[in-house]
Enzyme design. Structure first.
Site, mmCIF file in Angstrom:
data_model
loop_
_atom_site.group_PDB
_atom_site.id
_atom_site.type_symbol
_atom_site.label_atom_id
_atom_site.label_comp_id
_atom_site.label_asym_id
_atom_site.label_seq_id
_atom_site.Cartn_x
_atom_site.Cartn_y
_atom_site.Cartn_z
ATOM 1 C CB CYS B 78 -0.899 0.006 1.220
ATOM 2 S SG CYS B 78 -1.741 1.569 1.467
ATOM 3 C CB ILE B 79 1.138 4.121 -2.326
ATOM 4 C CG1 ILE B 79 2.180 5.218 -2.552
ATOM 5 C CG2 ILE B 79 -0.272 4.688 -2.296
ATOM 6 C CD1 ILE B 79 2.147 5.820 -3.932
#
Lengths: 119, 130
Positions: B78-79
């Site tokens: 997840c960024i």
């Protein structure tokens, strides 16, 4: 929109970990793609307490973001009556309206959704 | 059956990553599809190629890497989780003017939409919590 229904379960108190905040991010994203509901379970109910002052913990007071759930199309936020009672809380202590269910009905609630995302 | 996995725990801190890896291997061994593995929260550290565990301990990054190469898996961190924890690829390192990058291939950085897509596309989403 997918025809599948997602239930997000928030079960941690806020600020001691990032699970609540990052879980809420997932809820907001999920609402763009599917019908979503949220269960504030156990200590998760503390995320909805009014008037949090988190500056002393260097964390963000993201409880206000729960107020936007309705705008995002999240239909229902559930909490459990026994979780409130055991913590000496009432629904007026919370930042948003919730649907209160009995603990005995949690299993059938989980069963009503295609997928559970648990934080 | 088509599975998706999400991993919440950091490597070596608790059982989450080890169990997720074992479960992923079992899914593939039994002939099922593994649609995506999504690393969220501290799980993003599984993608750090600079981890250097003792030789008699499992190399979690290396295991994920090899499994992904063998089965063409989609490993996504997840960024938002990754950036705030300092797990970045060269593109993000350049964007944020950082001196180094540590996300190893074939892990990729993407958004929470990939978690929701996995939840909606797989028959089962299995979460390895902390």
């Amino acid at each position: 929109m997918s025809d599948r229904q997602l239930l997000f379960v928030q079960s941690r108190a806020p600020h001691g970990s990032l699970f609540g905040q990052e879980g809420l991010d997932a809820i907001l994203m999920g609402s763009a793609f599917a019908t979503c509901a949220v269960l504030m379970h156990g200590d998760g109910i503390y995320q909805l307490i009014r008037d949090q002052r988190s500056s002393g913990t260097s964390t963000r007071d993201y409880s206000v973001s729960y107020g936007a759930l309705g705008d995002y199309g999240v239909e229902t936020v559930f909490c459990v009556q026994e979780d409130l009672t055991e913590r000496r809380l009432v629904v007026d202590d919370l930042v948003i309206p919730v649907s209160v269910i009995d603990r005995a009905d949690v299993a059938s609630l989980l069963n009503d959704y295609n997928t559970i995302l648990d934080f | 059956m088509r599975f998706a996995i999400t991993v919440h725990g950091g490597p070596y801190t608790n059982q989450s990553s080890h169990s997720a890896l074992n479960f992923a291997k079992a899914v593939l061994h039994e002939g099922h599809d593994l649609y995506r593995v999504f690393f969220y929260h501290d799980g993003v550290f599984n993608g750090s190629e600079i981890m250097a565990p003792p030789q008699d301990e499992i190399d979690l990054y290396g295991e994920w890497r090899q499994l992904a190469l063998d089965h063409e898996l989609d490993l996504v961190v997840c960024i938002a989780s990754a950036l705030r924890r300092g797990v970045i690829n060269p593109t993000e390192a350049e964007r944020y003017e950082k001196s180094a990058a540590n996300l190893g291939k074939p892990f990729t950085i993407s958004g929470l939409g990939q978690l929701i897509d996995a939840a909606l596309s797989a028959d089962r989403l299995v979460t390895f919590r902390v």
